[in-house]
Design a protein around this motif. Structure first.
Motif, PDB file in Angstrom:
ATOM      1  N   ILE A 223     -41.938  14.255  -8.456  1.00  0.00           N
ATOM      2  CA  ILE A 223     -41.066  15.090  -7.633  1.00  0.00           C
ATOM      3  C   ILE A 223     -41.165  14.547  -6.213  1.00  0.00           C
ATOM      4  O   ILE A 223     -42.242  14.516  -5.622  1.00  0.00           O
TER       5      ILE A 223
ATOM      6  N   ALA B 227     -33.017   8.751  -6.867  1.00  0.00           N
ATOM      7  CA  ALA B 227     -32.469   9.648  -7.882  1.00  0.00           C
ATOM      8  C   ALA B 227     -32.418   8.995  -9.259  1.00  0.00           C
ATOM      9  O   ALA B 227     -32.573   9.671 -10.278  1.00  0.00           O
TER      10      ALA B 227
ATOM     11  N   SER C   6     -39.638  14.419  -2.225  1.00  0.00           N
ATOM     12  CA  SER C   6     -38.842  15.059  -1.182  1.00  0.00           C
ATOM     13  C   SER C   6     -38.243  13.976  -0.289  1.00  0.00           C
ATOM     14  O   SER C   6     -38.916  13.004   0.060  1.00  0.00           O
TER      15      SER C   6
ATOM     16  N   ASP D 174     -41.705  11.060 -13.764  1.00  0.00           N
ATOM     17  CA  ASP D 174     -41.975  12.498 -13.705  1.00  0.00           C
ATOM     18  C   ASP D 174     -42.180  12.996 -12.277  1.00  0.00           C
ATOM     19  O   ASP D 174     -42.364  14.191 -12.062  1.00  0.00           O
TER      20      ASP D 174
ATOM     21  N   GLY E 145     -38.351  11.797 -11.294  1.00  0.00           N
ATOM     22  CA  GLY E 145     -38.019  13.012 -12.034  1.00  0.00           C
ATOM     23  C   GLY E 145     -37.059  13.923 -11.302  1.00  0.00           C
ATOM     24  O   GLY E 145     -36.041  14.350 -11.850  1.00  0.00           O
ATOM     25  N   ARG E 146     -37.359  14.228 -10.053  1.00  0.00           N
ATOM     26  CA  ARG E 146     -36.535  15.113  -9.245  1.00  0.00           C
ATOM     27  C   ARG E 146     -36.597  14.696  -7.789  1.00  0.00           C
ATOM     28  O   ARG E 146     -37.637  14.254  -7.313  1.00  0.00           O
ATOM     29  N   VAL E 147     -35.487  14.865  -7.079  1.00  0.00           N
ATOM     30  CA  VAL E 147     -35.457  14.651  -5.637  1.00  0.00           C
ATOM     31  C   VAL E 147     -35.142  15.995  -4.991  1.00  0.00           C
ATOM     32  O   VAL E 147     -34.208  16.688  -5.408  1.00  0.00           O
ATOM     33  N   ARG E 148     -35.913  16.345  -3.992  1.00  0.00           N
ATOM     34  CA  ARG E 148     -35.729  17.597  -3.266  1.00  0.00           C
ATOM     35  C   ARG E 148     -35.469  17.290  -1.801  1.00  0.00           C
ATOM     36  O   ARG E 148     -35.978  16.307  -1.270  1.00  0.00           O
TER      37      ARG E 148
END
Length: 154
Positions: free
Chosen positions: A45, A72, A47, A43, A76-79
């Motif tokens: 996030i 990735a 950067s 989950d 959950g998310r890569v920014r």
């Protein structure tokens, strides 16, 4: 003039900008920095720092692409925000769970690292070793996901 807190996440608040730059927020309305707490890496996030340009950038970027591919597939998310200072400030504010920077430039990182540590983040190099100013890279993360991110990046 007044300064009213405006919620960003349950763990943080920020002051609305004041009309005059000469006045700061009263102490009771100053932002309280607390790193976000994702309990599952899936989950999280994260950067990711920017890519290199110029001479020898192909080699540096090949390593960064490999790191990005691992992240990735596991979080959950890569920014990619494009600024180490912003990445680290967002970690401290609870907007991110981890920051991966495959470089270590003191002029970009030091203030953000200090803010992140003050908010409770763990800061090391990507291999999990103790952070130093002359080291090759930076991993800053909440304690709940730090060790998992180190394992992902191995």
């Amino acid at each position: 003039m007044s300064c009213s807190p405006e919620p960003v996440r349950p763990t943080t608040s920020v002051c609305r900008p004041l009309r005059s730059r000469r006045h700061g927020c009263p102490s009771e309305h100053r932002p309280r920095l607390t790193a976000h707490v994702s309990t599952r890496t899936r989950d999280a996030i994260v950067s990711f720092g920017d890519f290199a340009s110029g001479p020898s950038s192909d080699e540096k970027n090949a390593r960064r692409l490999a790191l990005l591919r691992k992240l990735a597939a596991s979080v959950g998310r890569v920014r990619m925000l494009g600024s180490a200072a912003t990445d680290l400030a967002w970690l401290a504010a609870g907007r991110l769970d981890a920051v991966v920077i495959d470089a270590n430039r003191a002029w970009d990182d030091t203030a953000g690292i200090a803010i992140s540590v003050a908010a409770g983040a763990t800061v090391t190099h990507l291999d999990g070793s103790a952070y130093t100013l002359d080291g090759p890279d930076v991993l800053a993360a909440t304690p709940s996901v730090h060790d998992c991110v180190v394992t992902i990046l191995e």
